[in-house]
Each structure stands twice: as C-alpha cells, then as structure tokens.
Design an enzyme around this catalytic site. Structure first.
Site, PDB file in Angstrom:
ATOM      1  N   PHE A 145       0.905  -0.668   0.206  1.00 16.62           N
ATOM      2  CA  PHE A 145      -0.103   0.103  -0.567  1.00 16.62           C
ATOM      3  C   PHE A 145       1.268   1.381   0.254  1.00 16.62           C
ATOM      4  O   PHE A 145       1.627   1.673   1.070  1.00 16.62           O
ATOM      5  CB  PHE A 145      -1.150  -0.071   0.859  1.00 16.62           C
ATOM      6  CG  PHE A 145      -2.164   1.490   1.040  1.00 16.62           C
ATOM      7  CD1 PHE A 145      -3.460   1.252   0.461  1.00 16.62           C
ATOM      8  CD2 PHE A 145      -1.464   2.617   1.386  1.00 16.62           C
ATOM      9  CE1 PHE A 145      -4.307   1.789   0.186  1.00 16.62           C
ATOM     10  CE2 PHE A 145      -2.232   3.752   1.258  1.00 16.62           C
ATOM     11  CZ  PHE A 145      -3.578   4.054   0.481  1.00 16.62           C
ATOM     12  N   ASP A 230       9.399   2.754   1.472  1.00 11.87           N
ATOM     13  CA  ASP A 230       8.369   3.504   1.910  1.00 11.87           C
ATOM     14  C   ASP A 230       8.141   3.438   3.633  1.00 11.87           C
ATOM     15  O   ASP A 230       7.383   2.586   3.810  1.00 11.87           O
ATOM     16  CB  ASP A 230       7.363   3.021   1.607  1.00 11.87           C
ATOM     17  CG  ASP A 230       5.864   3.656   1.875  1.00 11.87           C
ATOM     18  OD1 ASP A 230       5.900   4.762   2.516  1.00 11.87           O
ATOM     19  OD2 ASP A 230       4.704   3.649   0.833  1.00 11.87           O
ATOM     20  N   LYS A 259       2.819  11.029   6.631  1.00 14.96           N
ATOM     21  CA  LYS A 259       2.132  11.033   8.595  1.00 14.96           C
ATOM     22  C   LYS A 259       2.683  11.317   9.319  1.00 14.96           C
ATOM     23  O   LYS A 259       2.218  13.019   9.445  1.00 14.96           O
ATOM     24  CB  LYS A 259       1.519   9.961   8.704  1.00 14.96           C
ATOM     25  CG  LYS A 259       0.982   8.278   7.596  1.00 14.96           C
ATOM     26  CD  LYS A 259       0.685   7.308   7.795  1.00 14.96           C
ATOM     27  CE  LYS A 259      -0.180   6.975   6.780  1.00 14.96           C
ATOM     28  NZ  LYS A 259      -1.966   7.024   6.190  1.00 14.96           N
TER      29      LYS A 259
HETATM   30  C1  PLP Z   1       3.001   3.264   3.666  1.00 15.49           C
HETATM   31  C2  PLP Z   1       1.938   4.077   3.118  1.00 15.49           C
HETATM   32  N1  PLP Z   1       2.714   4.876   1.557  1.00 15.49           N
HETATM   33  C3  PLP Z   1       2.164   6.148   1.489  1.00 15.49           C
HETATM   34  C4  PLP Z   1       0.884   6.365   1.634  1.00 15.49           C
HETATM   35  C5  PLP Z   1      -0.520   6.825   1.272  1.00 15.49           C
HETATM   36  O1  PLP Z   1       0.281   8.174   2.544  1.00 15.49           O
HETATM   37  P1  PLP Z   1      -1.227   9.229   2.131  1.00 15.49           P
HETATM   38  O2  PLP Z   1      -2.658   8.782   2.243  1.00 15.49           O
HETATM   39  O3  PLP Z   1      -0.998  10.177   3.154  1.00 15.49           O
HETATM   40  O4  PLP Z   1      -1.277   9.863   0.959  1.00 15.49           O
HETATM   41  C6  PLP Z   1       0.148   5.110   3.322  1.00 15.49           C
HETATM   42  C7  PLP Z   1      -1.377   6.053   4.116  1.00 15.49           C
HETATM   43  O5  PLP Z   1      -1.312   4.526   4.571  1.00 15.49           O
HETATM   44  C8  PLP Z   1       1.123   4.133   3.824  1.00 15.49           C
HETATM   45  O6  PLP Z   1       0.461   3.822   5.001  1.00 15.49           O
END
Ligand code: PLP
Length: 404
Positions: A145, A230, A259
């Site tokens: 994700f 990530d 976040k």
């Molecule tokens: C590992 C990871 N990458 C990217 C994102 C995307 O972040 P955003 O919701 O701020 O676009 C999330 C969101 O849950 C995430 O958990």
C-alpha cells in the site's frame, strides 16, 4: 430516551449525506482530543489506538507542536516555492540529518512522496544508470500500500484499490513480499528501483522474514538499483526506531516519509536521499504549491527535534513489549495471530468469532478506537505518548470483546 438525546446518530447521518462514500468510518463523531484520548460530540471519551494511521505518533495536540504551529500562524503561512521562507532551511537540514542523507524534497501527502520517489528513480535510471529511454521498471511487492493516485494503484494487488481505475501506468513488476529469490529474478538491466514498505501496514502489519531487508539492500547494491523504503507509516518512531529499516541494519537509498512528519496538524511528506539521487531534479521538473510551506516546515522541524531526543523511539520499544506480550496472551482466546513491532500491531481475530469490523465496533462501545483491515484483521497503532496503564486498559477491553 437517553439515546434519543444523543447527537451522534444525526451527526453520523449528516456526515454521510453530502460526501462520496469512499470510507466506511466507525459511527463516532469526534469533537476534541488531547494526548491519546478523543471526546465525541456527546462527551464520551475514547482511547485512540489508531492515531491517524500513525500520523499522530506524538498524540493529539502535543504541546510543543501546537506551540510551533501557533507561533508560525502569527507570522507567515504560505509563500509557495517561488520564494524562500525563513523556516525552510532549518527543516531541510534537520530532516536530512535525521535521515543521514544529503538532501530532502518536501511534499504534502504520502502519495505525493511516493510519486516523487518514482519520478526521481526513473530520472536517475535514465541519467545516471543509463537505462534506455522509456524502459525503466520498478519492482514492488504483493500486498503493498503506497497511496491512491492512478500510478500508485496501477501496481496495487488489492482489487478494491485498483479495479476500474485503469488504464494503468506501466513500468512496474510485482513480486511476493519477503521472497528474495523472486525479487532477484525480477531485477534486470531496466530496473531503476525496488520500492517496499519495511513492514506492510495496510496489509495487516506484516513483518518480512529475517534477512529479507538486508538481502534487498545487498541485491540493490550489486545490481545498481535504488532501494526506496516507504517509511510513511513505519517510520518516525512507530516501530521503536526512527526508521524500521534501522532495526534490520539497513540504509535505503531513499526514504519516503509522511504521516507523523506533520505532527498530526498539517500534511507534510518528504523524500530524503543523497545528492547523486535527488540531485537529478532541475527547476521545473517537480514541485507542489504547498510542499515545504512555512507552517508545514515549522511544525515538521519540531517533529524532527522531538524525534532527535530518542524519547519516542524508546517509549515505542518499551511499551511495545508490553502491548505485544498482552496481545500474545490472547492467542487462543479469540486471536489467532499477532504481528508487528514497537507500538504497532496487526491482530488476526478468529473469523468464526467475529469480523474485524465487528470487533472494532465492540471496542468502540467500550471506549477504544481501532481499525479493521482485510476481513478479520485489526490494526493497533496508539500514539507513542500512550502510558502503560492505558495500554493495559486497551488490552482489557480487547479481552472483554473477544470473550463476547
Ligand atoms: C506505507 C504508506 N505509503 C503511503 C501512504 C499514502 O499516504 P497518504 O494517505 O498521506 O497519501 C500510506 C497511507 O496509509 C502508507 O501507509
């Protein structure tokens, strides 16, 4: 009678009336919050064990972060990157130092940080590695994700996230998470990056097998491929270290952050990498009106300073042991598996007992907020400011829910 006087049911209905139904929230309407606790429109208090999917690592309204935001609101909020503002340099320098990287590129949401990472990796591939024009590939993992943009959902393996949003962006290869052999086979001379979550959050806090992340690092180094971690959900203290990669002794070429970087106040994301990687971008090739704005930088600099003390990483390690010990004790008593690290846990509920959603609804009735994922899994990610007593309270409520 008393139920009739509650404001929540009408507020829940009203919240649904004029919005797209792209979320299925629990029927709680939050009006205020402090630390690990939120209060709803009817004055009921709940222990927040989701913490905005880790965006609230420092709890709700951490005093130092609120003070930084207030002070900045009184001075300057937005300039765009057409001009330089006085909060920018400190933020970039201090975040780069926290990451052990030369450079930082600030954006807003996590998805934008991922998109930035993809663009930078492709440009690096063409300009530095020498991949033929238009041929760059990026290897990603099943169950990933990384966000919701059209390019990112193109390489999702979750049908809900992906179906009917095509045509999809080409240039991605998907391999099983945790499988080094499959990864090695997928990497070829067109590969510019391997993009992975060091722990897969949305998938249910899935921790890869021992040796996987060091193996990915070694493979990327040997094949001249960028390792993009990530750490948008796993980073910034959540797992008991500043970065989950550190716990495996691994340094990626690029960190994607988001976040918690915004302190639960403003959306702030960033890419951190060395100059030979992020240096490929020239003026006009990437940007964002709000990326790196003064308010974001003021809050995020304070976030970096909180993390630099090590206090939150320590809390996550110590209290995480307590949380995980308590959860493990519930295996066989309604839980079938528990995963995670630090103050981050994925729990699989016995599907014969109830769904994850049902468990979260019952927890909510008992004053604990958590979020289900993929049927029978619940994620717990309380603020790192949570106390031992509050963890025990959450565990007791969970035990009661599982006991029926
Ligand atoms: C590992 C990871 N990458 C990217 C994102 C995307 O972040 P955003 O919701 O701020 O676009 C999330 C969101 O849950 C995430 O958990």
């Amino acid at each position: 009678m008393i139920e009739d006087m509650l404001r929540t049911p009408a507020a829940v209905q009203e919240a649904q009336r004029h919005t797209a139904h792209n979320y299925h929230p629990l029927p709680v309407v939050i009006a205020s919050a402090e630390g690990a606790w939120v209060t709803d429109v009817d004055g009921r208090r709940y222990l927040d064990c989701l913490a905005g999917y880790s965006a609230l690592n420092f709890g709700h309204r951490h005093p130092a972060l609120i003070a930084a935001a207030h002070a900045q609101l009184d001075k300057l909020t937005l300039t765009s990157r057409a001009f330089i503002h006085d909060q920018f340099a400190d933020f970039c320098r201090e975040l780069a130092a926290l990451c052990g990287k030369d450079l930082v590129l600030p954006m807003n949401t996590g998805a934008e940080a991922v998109e930035t990472g993809i663009k930078v990796a492709r440009k690096w591939g063409y300009q530095v590695k020498g991949v033929p024009a238009g041929q760059a590939t990026i290897v990603v993992a099943e169950g990933n994700f990384h966000g919701r943009t059209t390019t990112i959902v193109s390489f999702s393996t979750d049908d809900d996230a992906r179906a009917d949003f095509g045509p999809y962006t080409p240039g991605f290869k998907i391999v099983p998470y945790g499988d080094l052999t499959a990864l090695a086979e997928a990497v070829d001379e067109t590969t510019v990056a391997v993009l992975l979550e060091p722990i897969q959050g949305e998938q249910g806090v899935v921790v890869p097998p021992n040796g996987y992340l060091p193996g990915v690092r070694q493979l990327c180094t040997e094949r001249n491929v960028l390792f993009i971690a990530d750490e948008i959900q796993s980073g910034l203290g959540r797992t008991g270290a500043t970065f989950a990669c550190q716990q495996e002794g691994v340094v990626p070429d690029m960190y994607l952050l988001g976040k918690a970087l915004g302190g639960g106040i403003v959306p702030v994301s960033a890419v951190a990498a060395d100059a030979e990687v992020l240096g490929v971008l020239q003026p006009g090739q990437h940007g964002s009106t709000f990326g790196g704005n003064p308010l974001a930088c003021a809050v995020a600099t304070e976030v970096v300073r909180l993390l630099a003390t090590g206090e939150f990483q320590r809390r996550s390690t110590e209290l995480g042991e307590r949380l995980h010990a308590g959860l493990r004790a519930l295996i066989g008593k309604g839980l079938v598996a528990v995963r995670g690290r630090g103050l981050w846990a994925g729990l699989d509920i016995d599907p014969a007992l109830m769904s994850g959603r049902e468990a979260c609804e019952r927890l909510m009735e008992r004053g604990v907020l958590a979020k289900d994922t993929h049927g029978s899994t619940i994620r717990l990610a309380p603020p790192l400011t949570i106390t031992a007593e509050e963890i025990d309270h959450a565990l007791a409520q969970l035990a009661a829910v599982l006991a029926g």
